[in-house]
Design a protein around this motif. Structure first.
Motif, PDB file in Angstrom:
ATOM      1  N   TYR A   1      14.460  56.410  17.135  1.00 17.77           N
ATOM      2  CA  TYR A   1      14.906  57.087  18.565  1.00 17.77           C
ATOM      3  C   TYR A   1      14.174  56.488  19.533  1.00 17.77           C
ATOM      4  O   TYR A   1      12.838  56.068  19.569  1.00 17.77           O
ATOM      5  CB  TYR A   1      14.520  58.789  19.162  1.00 17.77           C
ATOM      6  N   TYR A   2      14.461  55.486  19.957  1.00 15.42           N
ATOM      7  CA  TYR A   2      13.667  54.154  21.249  1.00 15.42           C
ATOM      8  C   TYR A   2      12.914  53.562  20.482  1.00 15.42           C
ATOM      9  O   TYR A   2      12.143  53.340  21.303  1.00 15.42           O
ATOM     10  CB  TYR A   2      13.934  54.864  22.038  1.00 15.42           C
ATOM     11  N   GLY A   3      12.924  53.168  19.155  1.00 14.88           N
ATOM     12  CA  GLY A   3      11.926  52.622  18.500  1.00 14.88           C
ATOM     13  C   GLY A   3      10.775  53.617  18.338  1.00 14.88           C
ATOM     14  O   GLY A   3       9.527  52.788  17.633  1.00 14.88           O
ATOM     15  N   GLY A   4      11.075  54.761  18.266  1.00 18.27           N
ATOM     16  CA  GLY A   4      10.170  55.967  17.242  1.00 18.27           C
ATOM     17  C   GLY A   4      10.504  56.556  16.530  1.00 18.27           C
ATOM     18  O   GLY A   4      11.833  56.863  16.375  1.00 18.27           O
TER      19      GLY A   4
ATOM     20  N   ASP B   1      21.751  51.970  14.791  1.00 12.17           N
ATOM     21  CA  ASP B   1      22.682  50.989  15.926  1.00 12.17           C
ATOM     22  C   ASP B   1      20.670  50.788  16.590  1.00 12.17           C
ATOM     23  O   ASP B   1      20.681  50.906  17.543  1.00 12.17           O
ATOM     24  CB  ASP B   1      22.924  51.619  16.773  1.00 12.17           C
TER      25      ASP B   1
ATOM     26  N   ASP C   1      14.794  45.000  19.630  1.00 11.90           N
ATOM     27  CA  ASP C   1      13.709  45.401  20.145  1.00 11.90           C
ATOM     28  C   ASP C   1      13.369  46.553  20.067  1.00 11.90           C
ATOM     29  O   ASP C   1      11.727  47.233  19.925  1.00 11.90           O
ATOM     30  CB  ASP C   1      14.096  45.367  21.658  1.00 11.90           C
ATOM     31  N   GLU C   2      14.009  47.916  19.319  1.00 12.05           N
ATOM     32  CA  GLU C   2      13.246  49.082  18.812  1.00 12.05           C
ATOM     33  C   GLU C   2      12.573  48.755  16.988  1.00 12.05           C
ATOM     34  O   GLU C   2      11.529  50.050  17.560  1.00 12.05           O
ATOM     35  CB  GLU C   2      14.481  49.714  18.435  1.00 12.05           C
TER      36      GLU C   2
ATOM     37  N   ALA D   1      10.721  46.345  16.639  1.00 13.81           N
ATOM     38  CA  ALA D   1       9.046  45.848  17.390  1.00 13.81           C
ATOM     39  C   ALA D   1       8.162  46.556  17.846  1.00 13.81           C
ATOM     40  O   ALA D   1       7.397  46.937  17.751  1.00 13.81           O
ATOM     41  CB  ALA D   1       9.982  44.934  18.490  1.00 13.81           C
ATOM     42  N   THR D   2       9.345  47.521  19.257  1.00 17.83           N
ATOM     43  CA  THR D   2       8.055  49.157  19.140  1.00 17.83           C
ATOM     44  C   THR D   2       7.553  49.087  17.778  1.00 17.83           C
ATOM     45  O   THR D   2       6.848  50.154  17.999  1.00 17.83           O
ATOM     46  CB  THR D   2       9.317  49.934  20.032  1.00 17.83           C
TER      47      THR D   2
ATOM     48  N   LYS E   1       4.884  48.241  15.860  1.00 22.03           N
ATOM     49  CA  LYS E   1       3.681  48.279  16.842  1.00 22.03           C
ATOM     50  C   LYS E   1       3.332  50.071  16.720  1.00 22.03           C
ATOM     51  O   LYS E   1       1.642  50.470  17.083  1.00 22.03           O
ATOM     52  CB  LYS E   1       3.584  48.269  18.472  1.00 22.03           C
ATOM     53  N   LEU E   2       3.858  51.287  16.734  1.00 20.90           N
ATOM     54  CA  LEU E   2       4.194  52.007  17.206  1.00 20.90           C
ATOM     55  C   LEU E   2       3.030  52.703  15.421  1.00 20.90           C
ATOM     56  O   LEU E   2       2.350  53.220  15.586  1.00 20.90           O
ATOM     57  CB  LEU E   2       5.334  53.015  17.537  1.00 20.90           C
TER      58      LEU E   2
END
Lengths: 167, 215
Positions: free
Chosen positions: A76-79, A126, A130-131, A133-134, A137-138
């Motif tokens: 979800y959104y990179g997390g 999908d 960017d997601e 990459a996040t 980091k998370l």
């Protein structure tokens, strides 16, 4: 012990891991989880355990008994998904409220003389760069703050792609 | 001239007396008088039906929330997902989103993954990203609300909040800002640990219980 935290439905999970060894504990979404209310009771009222006594109140103790934590989450959104994030939010009793400085940053101290490895599988058809990459980091930030090491971070388009060798 | 609608959204699980709410209280007087400001609290894992339309009918959203396990608190994440579903039916390409993340750690930059999550949400739902502000030393935010802006431990914070407000007032995009208190890190650590000991004694436990091991 291996601790598996996932957001799959029962059928998907059993298809992925049909023969689960007894040494695994599985944290699934039974629809009853309450969200962390930010009370810090797990540090100052019932140290080491969440004050919310649903099926997810002993995450700190379960992490302390685990050599490896395997997270399977829709991205979800990179997390993590809301359920998986909820389980992690309810896990801070694993660490000590006191602070220490590591790599010139403030982090919490260990409660237990213990560490574990973490493998994270993010799935979704999908997931953007960017997601990803996040998400990297998370997971790195989580490993620093939960004082664990990262075994792997994988991105797959569907649950079917998750390697059978996950265990 | 059509009024510009702004929603200030506290994403703390605490409906009252939260650091997230205090940060919005500090920001509000800096916002343009042209704005029509609504205040919302998303403290449960679902957006109240009456709030969804009001929030997403805004021109500007400003989320303020605590850092939870390096990310967005799960209840707020659920709300963002509900908003994603709503926005699929009611596209709002002219909506701009800002985020203020307060973390209990001293360094505001530890809020970076959480800010990126909100930015990624913006791309996913087809709205514009504005700017993020990561505020360190979250444990002292409420105790500083009486300190004049720009003074003492609030110096960096006030500069950062002004910069964020300027971008909000012009509805423009800015680089993320990360601030730590103008206060020694060791002092913050000592103060926080005294606070934990005070609370555990108030709960009838011994200060040694704070490190209790269940395994």
């Amino acid at each position: 012990m291996k601790l598996i935290i996932h957001d799959l439905d029962k059928i998907e999970f059993e298809r992925l891991l049909p023969d689960l060894p007894d040494s695994c504990r599985v944290v699934s979404n039974d629809g009853t989880i309450k969200n962390c209310i930010g009370c810090f009771g797990c540090w100052v009222k019932t140290p080491g355990a969440c004050v919310i006594r649903d099926h997810y109140g002993d995450m700190g103790e379960w992490l302390a008994k685990s050599d490896e934590v395997i997270i399977i989450s829709k991205c979800y959104y990179g997390g993590y998904s809301p359920f998986v994030k909820n389980v992690l939010d309810r896990s801070i009793s694993y660490i000590h409220p006191y602070f220490e400085t590591r790599n010139n940053e403030m982090h919490h101290k260990k409660r237990y003389n213990h560490t574990f490895e973490t493998s994270v599988w993010f799935y979704g058809d999908d997931i953007t760069d960017d997601e990803k990459a996040t998400a990297n980091k998370l997971v790195i930030a989580n490993s620093i703050n939960m004082i664990s090491s990262i075994k792997g971070i994988q991105f797959v388009k569907s649950v079917e792609e998750i390697d059978g060798g996950i265990l | 001239m059509k009024p510009i609608k702004v929603s200030l959204i506290s994403g703390s699980p605490k409906p009252l007396s939260s650091s997230s709410g205090t940060l919005l209280d500090e920001l509000k007087p800096m916002l343009s008088s042209r704005f029509h400001v609504n205040i919302h609290s998303l403290n449960k894992p679902s957006v109240p039906e009456e709030s969804m339309e009001s929030i997403l009918d805004s021109d500007i959203l400003i989320f303020s929330f605590p850092l939870y396990v390096d990310g967005i608190p799960s209840h707020l994440l659920s709300c963002l997902y509900e908003m994603e579903i709503y926005l699929k039916r009611h596209a709002r390409p002219d909506l701009t989103v800002y985020a203020i993340v307060n973390c209990g750690f001293f360094e505001g930059h530890q809020a970076l993954p959480a800010i990126e999550l909100v930015k990624n949400w913006c791309y996913k739902v087809g709205v514009s990203w504005g700017q993020g502000l990561g505020v360190g030393g979250g444990g002292m935010i409420q105790s500083l609300s009486g300190v004049p802006d720009g003074q003492g431990p609030k110096k960096n914070f006030s500069i950062a909040l002004n910069e964020l407000a300027n971008h909000i007032n012009t509805c423009s995009e800015g680089e993320n800002i990360f601030v730590s208190p103008n206060f020694p890190r060791i002092g913050y650590k000592i103060g926080a640990e005294m606070g934990w000991r005070y609370q555990i004694k108030n709960n009838g436990l011994n200060k040694k219980d704070i490190g209790r091991r269940l395994v």
